[in-house]
Design a protein around this motif. Structure first.
Motif, PDB file in Angstrom:
ATOM      1  N   LYS A  18       0.776  -1.314   0.096  1.00  0.00           N
ATOM      2  CA  LYS A  18       0.013  -0.014   0.085  1.00  0.00           C
ATOM      3  C   LYS A  18       0.973   1.389   0.062  1.00  0.00           C
ATOM      4  O   LYS A  18       0.562   2.412  -0.636  1.00  0.00           O
ATOM      5  N   ARG A  20      -3.247   2.973 -13.373  1.00  0.00           N
ATOM      6  CA  ARG A  20      -3.036   1.758 -12.725  1.00  0.00           C
ATOM      7  C   ARG A  20      -2.222   0.734 -13.348  1.00  0.00           C
ATOM      8  O   ARG A  20      -1.543  -0.093 -12.684  1.00  0.00           O
ATOM      9  N   SER A  43      -5.123  -2.513  -8.288  1.00  0.00           N
ATOM     10  CA  SER A  43      -6.591  -2.276  -8.115  1.00  0.00           C
ATOM     11  C   SER A  43      -7.253  -2.213  -6.899  1.00  0.00           C
ATOM     12  O   SER A  43      -8.053  -1.201  -6.483  1.00  0.00           O
ATOM     13  N   SER A  44      -6.950  -3.167  -6.065  1.00  0.00           N
ATOM     14  CA  SER A  44      -7.549  -3.569  -4.778  1.00  0.00           C
ATOM     15  C   SER A  44      -6.803  -2.240  -3.723  1.00  0.00           C
ATOM     16  O   SER A  44      -7.653  -1.682  -3.079  1.00  0.00           O
ATOM     17  N   ARG A  69      -8.376   1.294  -4.688  1.00  0.00           N
ATOM     18  CA  ARG A  69      -9.826   1.384  -4.260  1.00  0.00           C
ATOM     19  C   ARG A  69      -9.779   1.898  -2.701  1.00  0.00           C
ATOM     20  O   ARG A  69     -10.485   2.778  -2.052  1.00  0.00           O
ATOM     21  N   GLU A  70      -8.798   0.910  -1.743  1.00  0.00           N
ATOM     22  CA  GLU A  70      -8.883   1.359  -0.482  1.00  0.00           C
ATOM     23  C   GLU A  70      -8.358   2.989  -0.037  1.00  0.00           C
ATOM     24  O   GLU A  70      -8.786   3.627   0.546  1.00  0.00           O
ATOM     25  N   MET A 102      -8.502   5.483  -2.340  1.00  0.00           N
ATOM     26  CA  MET A 102      -9.610   6.334  -2.793  1.00  0.00           C
ATOM     27  C   MET A 102     -10.793   6.502  -1.591  1.00  0.00           C
ATOM     28  O   MET A 102     -11.226   7.420  -1.458  1.00  0.00           O
ATOM     29  N   VAL A 103     -11.037   5.059  -1.091  1.00  0.00           N
ATOM     30  CA  VAL A 103     -12.167   5.300  -0.026  1.00  0.00           C
ATOM     31  C   VAL A 103     -11.628   6.184   1.263  1.00  0.00           C
ATOM     32  O   VAL A 103     -12.343   6.899   1.971  1.00  0.00           O
ATOM     33  N   GLU A 112      -9.135  10.127  -8.885  1.00  0.00           N
ATOM     34  CA  GLU A 112      -9.100  10.043 -10.143  1.00  0.00           C
ATOM     35  C   GLU A 112      -8.980  11.293 -11.030  1.00  0.00           C
ATOM     36  O   GLU A 112      -9.851  12.346 -10.451  1.00  0.00           O
TER      37      GLU A 112
END
Length: 387
Positions: free
Chosen positions: A14, A29, A44-45, A48-49, A51-52, A58
């Protein structure tokens, strides 16, 4: 695989992805996967984390190489850090975004005989002055970084000795955390400057770097693979108190012949007055102006100072052997006269041909180098401590 090992690997990946996005500024990505050798599903996973969590957003579509245009990612610039350059003459405070763009700033002069309590009060009020809800969303502030001159206990955030203010045991971290709902990091100013150079000074390609600050004193910071070196007793980088003359002048630390007593701004001025018996009280800046005007004594003195600096840097190269040395602080405004003799001295005195090629540059961050360093103290926590 044990759960702890899996969590550590996930955390490392991460951090790798987040820092790749930070360094590249805008990246797809697919390019992240290519640059990091992580699998596309893993990237990708992790994205997503991030961005949350609001760390990554983006942007507009990138250029296509034949297929669908990729969506580019960049760090969320609407996250902010408070950076404070504390002392010895002023408290300079600024809010920056995570890319280092300064949003707002303030400077307050420190009185010569300021008390510990008054210092802390001015520190608090300076920060309060830049935390303006009309300019930024203050809920997006992620922390406060304080670069403090003198000796700092990094773990407790305590200023143990602030020699130019004649203060000791200043509880900076605890006081600020009482007032503000943010993480607080406190570091010696020279070490903070070194970290700022690593983050904002275009030195991302360097695994080992030494940054030296030549101002009212001389201090340095050592950055190895993005991390500050503190040493066993937390005084790594105190090269200003490296002895270069056993019988030299008395330094403010009590020892004789310290590098600082030759290469700091006040020392340069004092040596010039003693050497040429000047009647007027000159500063290092005055000597530089005289050199610009063609004063041969001023030029000679600054060139001699460069030679002295070069000798000290040779000692550092032989001890640490860094890839790059960055020189900053007010004294380096005289680089036109100091740098050539400094580099010549290094080339003449280092042991090997390869060491002669140690890259020595002057900071491009200028007077804000320490401020950027203070901000980077918080950014390190954000970008390198992901869990």
């Amino acid at each position: 695989m044990q759960r702890g090992t899996f969590q550590l690997m996930k955390s490392v990946n991460k951090s790798i992805v987040l820092n790749t996005i930070r360094i590249k500024e805008q990246i797809s990505r697919a390019q992240i996967a290519k640059d990091t050798s992580l699998t596309p599903p893993t990237v990708s996973s992790i994205v997503r984390e991030l961005m949350v969590e609001g760390l990554v957003v983006e942007s507009t579509l990138g250029d296509s190489s034949g297929g669908r245009k990729p969506t580019l990612l960049h760090i969320n610039r609407e996250l902010y850090v408070i950076g404070v350059d504390a002392g010895p003459e002023t408290i300079d405070c600024a809010i920056t975004d995570v890319t280092g763009k300064i949003i707002t700033r303030i400077s307050n002069v420190l009185s010569k005989n300021i008390s510990k309590e008054d210092f802390l009060s001015l520190l608090v009020s300076s920060i309060q002055s830049v935390v303006n809800p009309k300019q930024i969303d203050t809920s997006k502030i992620i922390g406060i970084g304080v670069a403090m001159h003198g000796v700092v206990d990094v773990d407790t955030g305590m200023s143990l000795i602030a020699p130019n203010l004649h203060l000791h045991d200043i509880p900076i971290k605890s006081r600020l955390e009482e007032v503000f709902p943010y993480m607080v990091k406190v570091e010696n100013d020279a070490r903070a400057m070194a970290l700022g150079e690593a983050w904002f000074g275009e030195h991302n390609d360097t695994d080992s770097m030494l940054a030296i600050n030549f101002g009212n004193g001389v201090g340095a910071g050592i950055v190895i693979k993005g991390e500050l070196l503190h040493g066993a007793q937390d005084i790594a980088g105190e090269i200003g108190h490296m002895t270069i003359d056993l019988n030299g002048d008395r330094c403010s630390c009590g020892n004789r012949g310290c590098f600082q007593s030759y290469a700091s701004g006040p020392a340069i001025a004092s040596r010039f007055s003693n050497r040429f018996h000047t009647k007027e009280a000159l500063t290092a800046a005055d000597i530089y102006e005289h050199a610009i005007d063609g004063d041969k004594q001023a030029v000679e003195h600054l060139e001699n100072t460069g030679e002295i600096m070069g000798i000290a840097i040779v000692n550092v190269i032989h001890t640490l052997n860094p890839e790059r040395i960055v020189l900053g602080g007010g004294v380096m405004k005289s680089k036109r006269f100091i740098l050539p003799s400094l580099i010549q001295t290094v080339e003449e005195r280092v042991l090997t041909e390869r060491a002669k090629n140690t890259r020595i540059v002057v900071s491009e961050l200028g007077d804000d180098a320490t401020m950027y360093g203070a901000a980077s103290l918080v950014l390190v926590e954000l970008f390198d401590q992901q869990t």
